[in-house]
Design a protein around this motif. Structure first.
Motif, PDB file in Angstrom:
ATOM      1  N   VAL A  19       0.858  -1.192   0.000  1.00  0.00           N
ATOM      2  CA  VAL A  19       0.000   0.000   0.000  1.00  0.00           C
ATOM      3  C   VAL A  19       0.891   1.239   0.000  1.00  0.00           C
ATOM      4  CG1 VAL A  19      -1.955  -1.104   1.150  1.00  0.00           C
ATOM      5  CG2 VAL A  19      -0.153  -0.057   2.526  1.00  0.00           C
ATOM      6  N   GLN A  20       0.332   2.361  -0.441  1.00  0.00           N
ATOM      7  CA  GLN A  20       1.113   3.596  -0.458  1.00  0.00           C
ATOM      8  C   GLN A  20       1.431   4.052   0.965  1.00  0.00           C
ATOM      9  OE1 GLN A  20       2.426   4.955  -3.107  1.00  0.00           O
ATOM     10  NE2 GLN A  20       3.386   6.626  -1.961  1.00  0.00           N
ATOM     11  N   ARG A  21       0.460   3.918   1.861  1.00  0.00           N
ATOM     12  CA  ARG A  21       0.617   4.281   3.269  1.00  0.00           C
ATOM     13  C   ARG A  21      -0.319   3.418   4.095  1.00  0.00           C
ATOM     14  NH1 ARG A  21      -3.952   6.919   4.535  1.00  0.00           N
ATOM     15  NH2 ARG A  21      -5.083   7.990   2.860  1.00  0.00           N
ATOM     16  N   PRO A  23      -3.452   2.515   6.390  1.00  0.00           N
ATOM     17  CA  PRO A  23      -4.804   3.098   6.457  1.00  0.00           C
ATOM     18  C   PRO A  23      -5.113   3.681   7.825  1.00  0.00           C
ATOM     19  CG  PRO A  23      -4.911   0.712   6.567  1.00  0.00           C
ATOM     20  CD  PRO A  23      -3.479   1.046   6.283  1.00  0.00           C
ATOM     21  N   GLU A  27     -10.751   3.470   7.178  1.00  0.00           N
ATOM     22  CA  GLU A  27     -10.421   3.870   5.813  1.00  0.00           C
ATOM     23  C   GLU A  27     -10.178   2.654   4.927  1.00  0.00           C
ATOM     24  OE1 GLU A  27      -7.270   6.902   3.577  1.00  0.00           O
ATOM     25  OE2 GLU A  27      -6.740   6.006   5.495  1.00  0.00           O
ATOM     26  N   THR A  28     -10.560   2.761   3.658  1.00  0.00           N
ATOM     27  CA  THR A  28     -10.290   1.732   2.657  1.00  0.00           C
ATOM     28  C   THR A  28      -9.220   2.242   1.698  1.00  0.00           C
ATOM     29  OG1 THR A  28     -12.548   0.890   2.765  1.00  0.00           O
ATOM     30  CG2 THR A  28     -11.261   0.325   0.806  1.00  0.00           C
ATOM     31  N   LEU A  29      -8.179   1.439   1.503  1.00  0.00           N
ATOM     32  CA  LEU A  29      -7.100   1.805   0.592  1.00  0.00           C
ATOM     33  C   LEU A  29      -6.935   0.732  -0.476  1.00  0.00           C
ATOM     34  CD1 LEU A  29      -4.205   3.089   2.900  1.00  0.00           C
ATOM     35  CD2 LEU A  29      -5.808   4.453   1.548  1.00  0.00           C
ATOM     36  N   SER A  32      -1.664  -2.224  -4.161  1.00  0.00           N
ATOM     37  CA  SER A  32      -1.009  -2.175  -5.466  1.00  0.00           C
ATOM     38  C   SER A  32      -0.363  -3.496  -5.861  1.00  0.00           C
ATOM     39  CB  SER A  32       0.058  -1.076  -5.477  1.00  0.00           C
ATOM     40  OG  SER A  32       1.049  -1.327  -4.499  1.00  0.00           O
ATOM     41  N   ASP A 101       4.190  -0.462   3.427  1.00  0.00           N
ATOM     42  CA  ASP A 101       3.991   0.853   2.805  1.00  0.00           C
ATOM     43  C   ASP A 101       5.146   1.231   1.891  1.00  0.00           C
ATOM     44  OD1 ASP A 101       6.068   1.995   4.309  1.00  0.00           O
ATOM     45  OD2 ASP A 101       4.740   2.967   5.739  1.00  0.00           O
TER      46      ASP A 101
END
Length: 306
Positions: A19-21, A23, A27-29, A32, A101
């Motif tokens: 993930v980019q960062r 959560p 929150e839903t992320l 990738s 992340d």
């Protein structure tokens, strides 16, 4: 001389979600990338020792499932003796979900599964005699660790305790431990002394000594590692690298360390430096077992010391 190492520990199938960062609550992320690989603190430490050419034996438990066979085969592929692994029909093989992340930091959710189902009836300690070191962690039950450390002492085997994930330690386990290897958070939780500088690290080592543990190494991530024995105390800076994934870094350190450590701990500084170099390679790669380097890679690495 080749060290003989037994590892009592966890066997988990790891699923890594990139993930980019991390959560926020609720929150839903988007994820990738998704990868699956063999892992678990015990497996990581055993593979690290084996890849540093230690003669390595694993003591643990998996479910009677495809994941369990995957874990056993992963260990066998690196030459680890798997004859002391019990296959449990009552519960599934352990697993872990790792959020990774963009900065290489991770958060890990662990399902203990068969790892937490180890009992006196399924714990096979028949191969301990003749080993140099026994390593364990807290991803398997502490009563199993206690039984194993008692047997190790009876067999003249040195014991290494990695108190991770951090829990209160069974009091009986402390005087049976020859070397404790926590990170700064785990050390502070166990001693009540926050790890901030060299003086506080020395205070932590003194606290462990009062608990009956004569030797201490405290890992402090990208800063390095502090070591203290009866005759040697010092700090080994980490190697300067760009971290992609810190998963298995601490486990690599412990397995690599045990592969090099003399039974009288007289080479603690050199063994710590070797372990630091091993970890510096691990964090530059993705995944748990796939990231752990071989002895040749560790020796040939030419990283800059901080």
């Amino acid at each position: 001389m080749v060290n003989k190492i037994a590892v009592l520990g966890s066997l988990n199938v790891d699923t890594t979600l990139s993930v980019q960062r991390m959560p926020e609550p609720g929150e839903t992320l988007a994820v990738s990338k998704k990868k699956q690989a063999a892992g678990g603190k015990g497996a990581n430490q055993a593979i690290a020792a084996a890849r540093s050419q230690a003669e390595t034996m694993f003591i643990g438990q998996v479910g009677q499932d495809e994941a369990g066979q995957m874990m056993i085969q992963a260990l066998k592929d690196d030459g680890v003796d798997v004859s002391h692994i019990y296959e449990d029909s009552a519960v599934a093989t352990g697993s872990a979900t790792i959020l990774l992340d963009a900065n290489g930091q991770n958060e890990i959710l662990v399902f203990g599964g068969a790892n937490q189902n180890i009992t006196g009836k399924t714990l096979n300690l028949s191969g301990l005699a003749g080993q140099d070191f026994l390593i364990t962690q807290f991803e398997t039950p502490q009563p199993a660790a206690l039984a194993a450390f008692k047997q190790a002492k009876a067999d003249g085997v040195l014991t290494i305790l990695n108190p991770a994930p951090a829990h209160e330690i069974l009091p009986e386990l402390l005087p049976l431990t020859d070397l404790i290897v926590p990170n700064e958070t785990e050390s502070a939780l166990l001693t009540g002394i926050e790890v901030t500088d060299l003086d506080s690290m020395q205070a932590n080592a003194a606290a462990f000594k009062k608990m009956g543990i004569p030797n201490t190494i405290i890992t402090v991530g990208s800063r390095g590692a502090f070591f203290a024995t009866a005759n040697h105390t010092g700090f080994m800076p980490a190697f300067k690298v760009h971290a992609k994934d810190t998963t298995a870094a601490g486990d690599t350190f412990i397995g690599a360390l045990a592969s090099q450590l003399d039974s009288d701990f007289s080479n603690i500084e050199a063994a710590t430096q070797y372990a630091q170099r091993a970890s510096s390679i691990t964090v530059q790669r993705y995944g748990a077992l796939p990231s752990i380097p071989t002895k040749d890679e560790i020796i040939s690495a030419n990283a800059e010391v901080r």
